[in-house]
Design an enzyme around this catalytic site. Structure first.
Site, PDB file in Angstrom:
ATOM      1  N   HIS A   1       0.775  -1.202  -0.193  1.00 33.29           N
ATOM      2  CA  HIS A   1       0.075   0.086  -0.006  1.00 33.29           C
ATOM      3  C   HIS A   1       0.783   1.345   0.163  1.00 33.29           C
ATOM      4  CE1 HIS A   1      -3.488  -2.236   1.969  1.00 33.29           C
ATOM      5  NE2 HIS A   1      -2.604  -3.048   2.367  1.00 33.29           N
TER       6      HIS A   1
ATOM      7  N   GLU B   1       2.568  -0.776   4.387  1.00 31.76           N
ATOM      8  CA  GLU B   1       2.449   0.435   3.859  1.00 31.76           C
ATOM      9  C   GLU B   1       3.857   1.219   3.591  1.00 31.76           C
ATOM     10  OE1 GLU B   1      -0.455   2.230   3.307  1.00 31.76           O
ATOM     11  OE2 GLU B   1      -2.013   1.125   4.655  1.00 31.76           O
TER      12      GLU B   1
ATOM     13  N   HIS C   1      -2.305  -3.057  -3.472  1.00 32.86           N
ATOM     14  CA  HIS C   1      -3.736  -2.947  -2.939  1.00 32.86           C
ATOM     15  C   HIS C   1      -4.741  -2.805  -3.949  1.00 32.86           C
ATOM     16  CE1 HIS C   1      -6.527  -0.981   0.391  1.00 32.86           C
ATOM     17  NE2 HIS C   1      -7.003  -2.073  -0.157  1.00 32.86           N
TER      18      HIS C   1
ATOM     19  N   ASP D   1      -3.683   2.471  -4.703  1.00 29.38           N
ATOM     20  CA  ASP D   1      -2.319   2.329  -4.198  1.00 29.38           C
ATOM     21  C   ASP D   1      -1.540   0.974  -4.264  1.00 29.38           C
ATOM     22  OD1 ASP D   1      -4.335   1.436  -2.054  1.00 29.38           O
ATOM     23  OD2 ASP D   1      -2.834   1.319  -0.494  1.00 29.38           O
TER      24      ASP D   1
HETATM   25 ZN   LIG Z   1      -4.063   0.575   0.596  1.00 27.84          ZN
END
Ligand SMILES: [Zn+2]
Length: 212
Positions: free
Chosen positions: A37, A119, A155, A165
């Protein structure tokens, strides 16, 4: 030092800030998917406390106009890779972090059940940093060596149309090349070798299958 994953699913030597936004994985679910992400809070700003506050339900809705719209949202990935390559773990890998939302991969829905979420601090507008690719690669190798991860996706691959993303600036070619680097320990090469013929997809509207 090469990162190692312990039996609780914590990467040793990594800063751990516990997020409540997780629960138990369904019994018997293998951890076989890695989801990349991106996030920045406030949007487009880096290095602040916003992401940590957001993932631990401590975001002050008054602190930024955007925060009022997300302050009640309960989400967290397992890991955050900062712009400078700093790594924070929020959820032990054995637990189900709430990062992918409504999602599906290869016919299986609820990707949170069987995935690990990472992330990358960033936006859809600018490239990620060298330090981030380095850290992401080392973390990915540690996870590949510990879990039966078959696919690494964005994602946007598991929630097409809803999520974009990690976006067009995430360099999948570079990431794959770094993962294949021969200078890695034998056990990691073995893990990658085992996965060589499995799919790694690019992020994008159409999930195209590629090999690592
Ligand atoms: Zn995401």
């Amino acid at each position: 030092m090469k990162p190692r994953v312990n039996s609780q699913g914590l990467v040793e030597g990594v800063r751990y800030i516990a997020s409540p936004n997780c629960d138990e994985r369904p019994p018997g679910s293998a951890i076989d998917l890695l989801i990349i992400h991106h996030i920045s809070l406030p949007p487009g700003e880096f290095g602040g406390s916003g992401i940590v506050e957001f993932f631990t339900n401590r975001l002050d809705p008054q602190a930024h106009p955007y925060y009022a719209s997300i302050a009640e949202v309960k989400v967290s990935a397992h890991f955050l890779v900062r712009r400078d390559g700093g790594l924070i773990q929020f959820v032990p890998c054995v637990k189900r972090a709430w990062h992918a939302g409504d999602s599906s991969w290869k016919g299986k829905t609820r990707c949170n059940d069987f995935s690990i979420g990472i992330e990358m601090e960033g936006t859809g507008e600018i490239p990620f940093t060298d330090a981030q690719y380095g850290r992401l690669t080392r973390l990915t190798r540690a996870l590949l060596a510990h879990y039966p991860i078959a696919d690494i996706v964005g994602h946007s691959d598991v929630a097409p149309g809803r999520k974009s993303d990690p976006g067009p600036h995430f360099d999948w070619t570079r990431y794959r090349a770094m993962l294949k680097d021969r200078a890695e320990p034998r056990n990691v090469r073995k893990a990658l070798g085992k996965n060589r013929n499995r799919a790694v997809t690019t992020s994008g509207r159409r999930a195209r299958t590629r090999r690592i």
